[in-house]
Design an enzyme around this catalytic site. Structure first.
Site, PDB file in Angstrom:
ATOM      1  N   ASP A  36      70.349  25.489  29.898  1.00  0.00           N
ATOM      2  CA  ASP A  36      70.184  24.154  30.483  1.00  0.00           C
ATOM      3  C   ASP A  36      70.224  23.011  29.478  1.00  0.00           C
ATOM      4  O   ASP A  36      69.813  21.888  29.784  1.00  0.00           O
ATOM      5  CB  ASP A  36      68.863  24.052  31.267  1.00  0.00           C
ATOM      6  CG  ASP A  36      68.872  24.917  32.508  1.00  0.00           C
ATOM      7  OD1 ASP A  36      69.976  25.341  32.917  1.00  0.00           O
ATOM      8  OD2 ASP A  36      67.794  25.176  33.061  1.00  0.00           O
ATOM      9  N   HIS A 239      77.532  23.486   0.079  1.00  0.00           N
ATOM     10  CA  HIS A 239      77.286  23.178   1.498  1.00  0.00           C
ATOM     11  C   HIS A 239      75.836  23.421   1.891  1.00  0.00           C
ATOM     12  O   HIS A 239      75.538  23.862   3.003  1.00  0.00           O
ATOM     13  CB  HIS A 239      78.228  23.995   2.395  1.00  0.00           C
ATOM     14  CG  HIS A 239      79.663  23.596   2.250  1.00  0.00           C
ATOM     15  ND1 HIS A 239      80.711  24.385   2.639  1.00  0.00           N
ATOM     16  CD2 HIS A 239      80.220  22.471   1.746  1.00  0.00           C
ATOM     17  CE1 HIS A 239      81.851  23.765   2.383  1.00  0.00           C
ATOM     18  NE2 HIS A 239      81.581  22.596   1.835  1.00  0.00           N
ATOM     19  N   ASP A 256      74.422  14.041   0.313  1.00  0.00           N
ATOM     20  CA  ASP A 256      75.767  13.822   0.854  1.00  0.00           C
ATOM     21  C   ASP A 256      75.577  13.566   2.342  1.00  0.00           C
ATOM     22  O   ASP A 256      75.275  14.493   3.099  1.00  0.00           O
ATOM     23  CB  ASP A 256      76.631  15.059   0.594  1.00  0.00           C
ATOM     24  CG  ASP A 256      78.089  14.851   1.032  1.00  0.00           C
ATOM     25  OD1 ASP A 256      78.356  13.895   1.779  1.00  0.00           O
ATOM     26  OD2 ASP A 256      78.940  15.669   0.631  1.00  0.00           O
ATOM     27  N   ASP A 267      81.378   8.791   4.532  1.00  0.00           N
ATOM     28  CA  ASP A 267      81.084  10.002   3.750  1.00  0.00           C
ATOM     29  C   ASP A 267      80.704   9.580   2.335  1.00  0.00           C
ATOM     30  O   ASP A 267      81.574   9.183   1.565  1.00  0.00           O
ATOM     31  CB  ASP A 267      82.342  10.892   3.766  1.00  0.00           C
ATOM     32  CG  ASP A 267      82.121  12.244   3.117  1.00  0.00           C
ATOM     33  OD1 ASP A 267      80.983  12.554   2.722  1.00  0.00           O
ATOM     34  OD2 ASP A 267      83.117  12.989   2.992  1.00  0.00           O
ATOM     35  N   HIS A 346      85.761  22.037  -6.500  1.00  0.00           N
ATOM     36  CA  HIS A 346      86.350  21.479  -5.265  1.00  0.00           C
ATOM     37  C   HIS A 346      87.335  20.375  -5.602  1.00  0.00           C
ATOM     38  O   HIS A 346      87.506  20.001  -6.758  1.00  0.00           O
ATOM     39  CB  HIS A 346      85.249  21.014  -4.298  1.00  0.00           C
ATOM     40  CG  HIS A 346      84.352  19.922  -4.827  1.00  0.00           C
ATOM     41  ND1 HIS A 346      84.739  18.606  -4.907  1.00  0.00           N
ATOM     42  CD2 HIS A 346      83.082  19.959  -5.301  1.00  0.00           C
ATOM     43  CE1 HIS A 346      83.739  17.874  -5.377  1.00  0.00           C
ATOM     44  NE2 HIS A 346      82.723  18.674  -5.650  1.00  0.00           N
ATOM     45  N   HIS A 350      89.481  13.764   0.272  1.00  0.00           N
ATOM     46  CA  HIS A 350      90.151  14.161   1.519  1.00  0.00           C
ATOM     47  C   HIS A 350      90.372  12.902   2.335  1.00  0.00           C
ATOM     48  O   HIS A 350      89.736  11.869   2.086  1.00  0.00           O
ATOM     49  CB  HIS A 350      89.297  15.174   2.295  1.00  0.00           C
ATOM     50  CG  HIS A 350      87.848  14.758   2.447  1.00  0.00           C
ATOM     51  ND1 HIS A 350      87.425  13.909   3.435  1.00  0.00           N
ATOM     52  CD2 HIS A 350      86.749  15.038   1.707  1.00  0.00           C
ATOM     53  CE1 HIS A 350      86.122  13.706   3.313  1.00  0.00           C
ATOM     54  NE2 HIS A 350      85.681  14.374   2.259  1.00  0.00           N
ATOM     55  N   HIS A 357      86.783  15.214   7.599  1.00  0.00           N
ATOM     56  CA  HIS A 357      87.994  15.703   6.919  1.00  0.00           C
ATOM     57  C   HIS A 357      89.115  15.377   7.890  1.00  0.00           C
ATOM     58  O   HIS A 357      89.401  16.141   8.810  1.00  0.00           O
ATOM     59  CB  HIS A 357      87.908  17.198   6.635  1.00  0.00           C
ATOM     60  CG  HIS A 357      86.878  17.533   5.595  1.00  0.00           C
ATOM     61  ND1 HIS A 357      86.579  18.807   5.214  1.00  0.00           N
ATOM     62  CD2 HIS A 357      86.077  16.734   4.842  1.00  0.00           C
ATOM     63  CE1 HIS A 357      85.627  18.781   4.265  1.00  0.00           C
ATOM     64  NE2 HIS A 357      85.309  17.539   4.041  1.00  0.00           N
ATOM     65  N   GLU A 380      85.451  11.883  -4.810  1.00  0.00           N
ATOM     66  CA  GLU A 380      84.169  12.568  -4.926  1.00  0.00           C
ATOM     67  C   GLU A 380      84.140  13.683  -5.982  1.00  0.00           C
ATOM     68  O   GLU A 380      83.928  14.850  -5.652  1.00  0.00           O
ATOM     69  CB  GLU A 380      83.751  13.137  -3.568  1.00  0.00           C
ATOM     70  CG  GLU A 380      84.807  13.975  -2.845  1.00  0.00           C
ATOM     71  CD  GLU A 380      84.266  14.581  -1.557  1.00  0.00           C
ATOM     72  OE1 GLU A 380      83.227  15.254  -1.592  1.00  0.00           O
ATOM     73  OE2 GLU A 380      84.902  14.361  -0.500  1.00  0.00           O
ATOM     74  N   TYR A 384      78.645  20.870 -11.406  1.00  0.00           N
ATOM     75  CA  TYR A 384      77.537  21.703 -10.916  1.00  0.00           C
ATOM     76  C   TYR A 384      77.311  22.817 -11.931  1.00  0.00           C
ATOM     77  O   TYR A 384      78.181  23.665 -12.126  1.00  0.00           O
ATOM     78  CB  TYR A 384      77.890  22.292  -9.550  1.00  0.00           C
ATOM     79  CG  TYR A 384      78.485  21.245  -8.614  1.00  0.00           C
ATOM     80  CD1 TYR A 384      77.676  20.461  -7.808  1.00  0.00           C
ATOM     81  CD2 TYR A 384      79.869  21.008  -8.604  1.00  0.00           C
ATOM     82  CE1 TYR A 384      78.219  19.494  -6.983  1.00  0.00           C
ATOM     83  CE2 TYR A 384      80.427  20.034  -7.792  1.00  0.00           C
ATOM     84  CZ  TYR A 384      79.593  19.276  -6.978  1.00  0.00           C
ATOM     85  OH  TYR A 384      80.149  18.314  -6.178  1.00  0.00           O
ATOM     86  N   ARG A 401      77.214  14.939  -7.763  1.00  0.00           N
ATOM     87  CA  ARG A 401      78.452  14.490  -7.127  1.00  0.00           C
ATOM     88  C   ARG A 401      78.280  13.019  -6.820  1.00  0.00           C
ATOM     89  O   ARG A 401      77.175  12.585  -6.456  1.00  0.00           O
ATOM     90  CB  ARG A 401      78.761  15.284  -5.853  1.00  0.00           C
ATOM     91  CG  ARG A 401      79.997  14.808  -5.117  1.00  0.00           C
ATOM     92  CD  ARG A 401      80.575  15.803  -4.095  1.00  0.00           C
ATOM     93  NE  ARG A 401      79.716  16.045  -2.948  1.00  0.00           N
ATOM     94  CZ  ARG A 401      78.977  17.130  -2.786  1.00  0.00           C
ATOM     95  NH1 ARG A 401      78.962  18.090  -3.693  1.00  0.00           N
ATOM     96  NH2 ARG A 401      78.216  17.283  -1.706  1.00  0.00           N
ATOM     97  N   GLU A 403      80.299  10.166  -4.521  1.00  0.00           N
ATOM     98  CA  GLU A 403      81.372  10.076  -3.521  1.00  0.00           C
ATOM     99  C   GLU A 403      81.397   8.708  -2.861  1.00  0.00           C
ATOM    100  O   GLU A 403      80.377   8.233  -2.345  1.00  0.00           O
ATOM    101  CB  GLU A 403      81.156  11.146  -2.433  1.00  0.00           C
ATOM    102  CG  GLU A 403      82.155  11.060  -1.294  1.00  0.00           C
ATOM    103  CD  GLU A 403      82.033  12.206  -0.289  1.00  0.00           C
ATOM    104  OE1 GLU A 403      80.914  12.726  -0.107  1.00  0.00           O
ATOM    105  OE2 GLU A 403      83.060  12.559   0.313  1.00  0.00           O
TER     106      GLU A 403
HETATM  107  N1  GLY Z   1      80.581  15.737   3.349  1.00  0.00           N
HETATM  108  C1  GLY Z   1      81.724  16.522   3.328  1.00  0.00           C
HETATM  109  C2  GLY Z   1      82.569  16.185   2.209  1.00  0.00           C
HETATM  110  O1  GLY Z   1      82.157  15.469   1.324  1.00  0.00           O
HETATM  111  O2  GLY Z   1      83.705  16.555   2.166  1.00  0.00           O
HETATM  112 MN    MN Z   2      83.780  14.090   1.381  1.00  0.00          MN
HETATM  113 MN    MN Z   3      80.542  14.097   1.493  1.00  0.00          MN
END
Ligand code: GLY
Ligand code: MN
Ligand code: MN
Length: 432
Positions: A36, A239, A256, A267, A346, A350, A357, A380, A384, A401, A403
């Site tokens: 529900d 993540h 983030d 972002d 990474h 993006h 994304h 970004e 690490y 990071r 960004e």
């Molecule tokens: N928050 C997802 C990224 O930075 O790609």
């Molecule tokens: Mn991002």
């Molecule tokens: Mn991000």
């Protein structure tokens, strides 16, 4: 209320690019969370881009060709249901408000859609996105096939509408840019709020609460993705979303988080000391990532390849890793061997838009896409440092990071996010 002519314009552009055939696009289904109780409804991004229509159980049909026609199937008015679940436009009102040529009750779609597909060369849909929906579309095509003996021909092609829509979405129009700037401003303020609120001994979720408070206080509908609030070693989990650990005075915390406003994402990542003051080793890593970001941002300009900002960031990071004793040899050697990936695993960004994304290719026919005014991307870089052999201990468990969101302009880019990121700026804000 959005201006319906904007959506009509996008549909007209889509019809031109399709040349002929029929597009059939539905919004996202409502999804059950448990008994529900549903997840908050979020429309499909492609559907919303073309319609602005906010309700579930809706399908847009666009007939291309010499006289394009756009049609919406949606829920009927239902006073009984509206008492429980709230307002519904209903077909008549939706036609006027959202600028469709025709609208019908969604209950009529099985009857009417085969008629709309008859004698059309191709059906354009988001083929492959959802097997159940694919089956429904194929069912309508098959229904047309049953009528071939009466002289009707069925569409011979199913084409991916995203090939066209992704290119359209990649370059933002003025309306989109205005929303994205506002989303970026709200998220920047949320980061500022979280920074100001931080005290040793707090839990990560208390900072998450500050972010959500600011998002909602300013009218953003939700976070654009699950917020990451990662103190200490958690910052090295890319993540990390548990957000339930205690923040310790000697650590940095990585946040983030970005809001979604009227269907558009922001972002932002910021990393700052829990105590309000960076230690020497934290400062070294932080300054390196900041320099890498500046080098990447300088490459965000029209005509440059998608990969240029990433290459620039990697160059700075690799040199820094050598200088700090994280990697051995020369910067070029570290790039060549890929050793830098131990600490930077990474990509540098993006596309950003309705989806965090966002839609759009990165490479086509073997070449990276060239940046164009109106594109929006994140920048970004990070670093690490997990504990490990040969890794100087003073850097262990520092994850950084930084960004920001960049709008490509005629001559370079505009950074539309503005949370503090220079060391003295952060330390000054946290002292207050
Ligand atoms: N928050 C997802 C990224 O930075 O790609
Ligand atoms: Mn991002
Ligand atoms: Mn991000």
């Amino acid at each position: 209320m959005n201006d319906p002519s904007m959506y009509a314009r996008r549909r007209a552009q889509l019809a031109t690019l399709m040349e002929d055939g029929v597009a059939v696009l539905r919004t996202a289904p409502e999804r059950a969370r448990n008994r529900d109780s549903s997840y908050p409804f979020r429309f499909d991004s492609y559907f919303h881009y073309l319609t602005g229509f906010p309700e579930p159980e809706a399908v847009m049909v666009l007939c291309a060709g010499n006289t394009p026609k756009s049609i919406l199937f949606c829920r009927e008015k239902d006073i009984e249901r509206e008492i429980w679940d709230g307002f519904r436009y209903g077909p008549d009102r939706a036609r006027d408000v959202f600028g469709f040529d025709e609208t019908f009750p969604i209950a009529k779609i099985d009857e009417l859609l085969p008629q709309l597909l008859a004698n059309q060369r191709a059906v354009f849909c988001d083929v492959g996105a959802d097997p159940g929906w694919d089956q429904q579309v194929i069912g309508w095509i098959n229904k047309v096939r049953t009528q071939v003996r009466s002289g009707v021909s069925a569409p011979g092609e199913i084409r991916d509408i995203r090939r066209i829509l992704d290119d359209m979405r990649l370059v933002k129009d003025e309306h989109e840019i205005a929303i994205m700037k506002r989303a970026a401003a709200i998220s920047s303020q949320a980061h500022r709020r979280a920074m100001s609120a931080t005290r040793p001994g707090m839990h990560e979720y208390e900072l998450e609460a500050e972010l959500i408070h600011e998002f909602r206080r300013q009218g953003a509908q939700s976070p654009a993705y699950t917020s990451i609030v990662a103190g200490g070693a958690n910052a090295c989990v890319l993540h990390y979303v548990q957000n339930d650990a205690v923040l310790n005075a000697g650590d940095v915390v990585l946040i983030d988080a970005g809001c979604e406003l009227d269907g558009y994402a922001s972002d932002i990542t910021r990393t700052f000391p829990v105590s309000g003051k960076f230690s020497g080793p934290q400062r070294d890593i932080y300054q390196l990532v900041l320099s890498a970001q500046a080098a990447a941002v300088a490459q965000v300009k029209p005509g440059n390849e998608w990969e240029a900002p990433h290459d620039a960031a990697v160059k700075v990071l690799a040199q820094g890793m050598v200088d700090l004793g994280l990697c051995n040899g020369s910067a070029d050697g570290v790039i060549e061997s890929g050793d830098y990936r131990r600490f930077y695993m990474h990509r540098t960004g993006h596309w950003l838009g309705m989806d965090v994304h966002d839609a759009g290719d990165y490479k086509r026919d073997g070449a990276w896409l060239a940046l164009k005014p109106g594109m929006v991307l994140t920048v970004e870089p990070g670093c690490y440092v997990r504990p490990g052999e040969g890794v100087p201990e003073k850097f262990w468990n520092i994850g950084v990071r930084i960004e920001d969101d960049a709008l490509v302009t005629g001559s370079g880019c505009e950074i539309i996010t503005s949370a503090p990121k220079f060391i003295d700026e952060i330390e000054a804000l946290m002292r207050r």
